[in-house]
Design a protein around this motif. Structure first.
Motif, short mmCIF file in Angstrom:
data_model
loop_
_atom_site.label_atom_id
_atom_site.label_comp_id
_atom_site.label_asym_id
_atom_site.label_seq_id
_atom_site.Cartn_x
_atom_site.Cartn_y
_atom_site.Cartn_z
N THR A 19 0.92 -1.30 0.00
CA THR A 19 -0.01 -0.21 0.03
C THR A 19 0.77 1.27 -0.04
O THR A 19 0.58 2.21 -0.90
CB THR A 19 -0.98 0.08 1.19
OG1 THR A 19 -1.78 -1.11 1.11
CG2 THR A 19 -1.96 1.37 1.32
N GLU A 20 2.02 1.23 0.68
CA GLU A 20 2.85 2.31 0.81
C GLU A 20 3.36 2.52 -0.57
O GLU A 20 3.85 3.70 -1.03
CB GLU A 20 3.84 2.15 2.00
CG GLU A 20 4.91 3.17 1.85
CD GLU A 20 4.33 4.62 2.52
OE1 GLU A 20 5.29 5.71 2.53
OE2 GLU A 20 3.34 4.65 2.85
N ALA A 21 3.94 1.44 -1.28
CA ALA A 21 4.58 1.50 -2.55
C ALA A 21 3.57 2.20 -3.52
O ALA A 21 3.95 3.06 -4.40
CB ALA A 21 5.04 0.11 -2.88
N LEU A 22 2.11 1.75 -3.44
CA LEU A 22 1.25 2.18 -4.29
C LEU A 22 0.94 3.69 -4.00
O LEU A 22 1.16 4.62 -4.88
CB LEU A 22 0.15 1.61 -4.35
CG LEU A 22 -1.09 2.12 -5.18
CD1 LEU A 22 -0.78 1.97 -6.59
CD2 LEU A 22 -2.42 0.95 -4.75
N ARG A 23 1.04 4.24 -2.82
CA ARG A 23 0.85 5.70 -2.38
C ARG A 23 1.89 6.39 -2.94
O ARG A 23 1.86 7.40 -3.56
CB ARG A 23 0.89 5.73 -0.97
CG ARG A 23 0.48 7.23 -0.48
CD ARG A 23 0.95 7.51 0.84
NE ARG A 23 2.09 7.10 1.29
CZ ARG A 23 3.28 8.10 1.02
NH1 ARG A 23 3.05 9.28 0.52
NH2 ARG A 23 4.37 7.65 1.57
N ILE A 24 3.06 6.00 -2.67
CA ILE A 24 4.49 6.56 -3.32
C ILE A 24 4.16 6.69 -4.96
O ILE A 24 4.77 7.89 -5.44
CB ILE A 24 5.81 5.73 -2.92
CG1 ILE A 24 5.86 6.00 -1.39
CG2 ILE A 24 6.95 6.58 -3.85
CD1 ILE A 24 7.07 5.38 -0.95
N TYR A 25 4.11 5.71 -5.68
CA TYR A 25 3.80 5.69 -7.11
C TYR A 25 2.60 6.82 -7.36
O TYR A 25 3.08 7.63 -8.31
CB TYR A 25 3.28 4.26 -7.54
CG TYR A 25 2.85 4.46 -8.94
CD1 TYR A 25 3.60 4.65 -9.92
CD2 TYR A 25 1.32 4.17 -9.12
CE1 TYR A 25 3.01 4.65 -11.52
CE2 TYR A 25 0.91 4.38 -10.45
CZ TYR A 25 1.94 4.39 -11.69
OH TYR A 25 1.20 4.64 -12.71
N ASN A 26 1.71 6.68 -6.82
CA ASN A 26 0.52 7.81 -7.01
C ASN A 26 0.87 9.22 -6.90
O ASN A 26 0.58 10.27 -7.66
CB ASN A 26 -0.75 7.54 -6.22
CG ASN A 26 -1.31 6.34 -6.99
OD1 ASN A 26 -1.58 6.25 -8.18
ND2 ASN A 26 -2.05 5.45 -6.06
N GLU A 27 1.60 9.40 -5.73
CA GLU A 27 2.29 10.67 -5.65
C GLU A 27 3.42 11.29 -6.55
O GLU A 27 3.32 12.36 -6.73
CB GLU A 27 2.81 10.95 -4.10
CG GLU A 27 1.58 10.67 -2.90
CD GLU A 27 2.17 10.89 -1.53
OE1 GLU A 27 3.36 10.86 -1.60
OE2 GLU A 27 1.45 10.98 -0.76
N ALA A 28 4.10 10.33 -7.00
CA ALA A 28 5.19 10.66 -8.04
C ALA A 28 4.87 10.52 -9.33
O ALA A 28 5.44 11.51 -10.21
CB ALA A 28 6.30 9.56 -7.74
#
Length: 67
Positions: A19-28
């Motif tokens: 979930t954290e990796a997906l959040r980072i991807y979406n923010e980037a």
């Protein structure tokens, strides 16, 4: 480990990581190079696949080949 609650609890750290990796991807998205964006997407995708495989194995369901 067949109880669904046990399986979910055991997989929680991996799910949080995915979930954290997906959040980072979406923010980037849109603010990093296309190569970095692709790398972040692949990392999130890999982690969610790992969650899925963990849950299937823990519940004794058929699993996909690892090779």
């Amino acid at each position: 480990m067949k109880d669904l609650e046990e399986v979910m609890a055991a997989g929680k750290p991996l799910m949080q990581q995915a979930t954290e990796a997906l959040r980072i991807y979406n923010e980037a998205k849109g603010s990093v190079s296309p190569e970095e964006e692709l790398r972040l997407w692949r990392e999130a995708e890999y982690l969610f696949e790992a969650v899925h495989e963990f849950q299937r194995r823990a519940l004794g369901w058929p699993v996909h080949s690892l090779h």
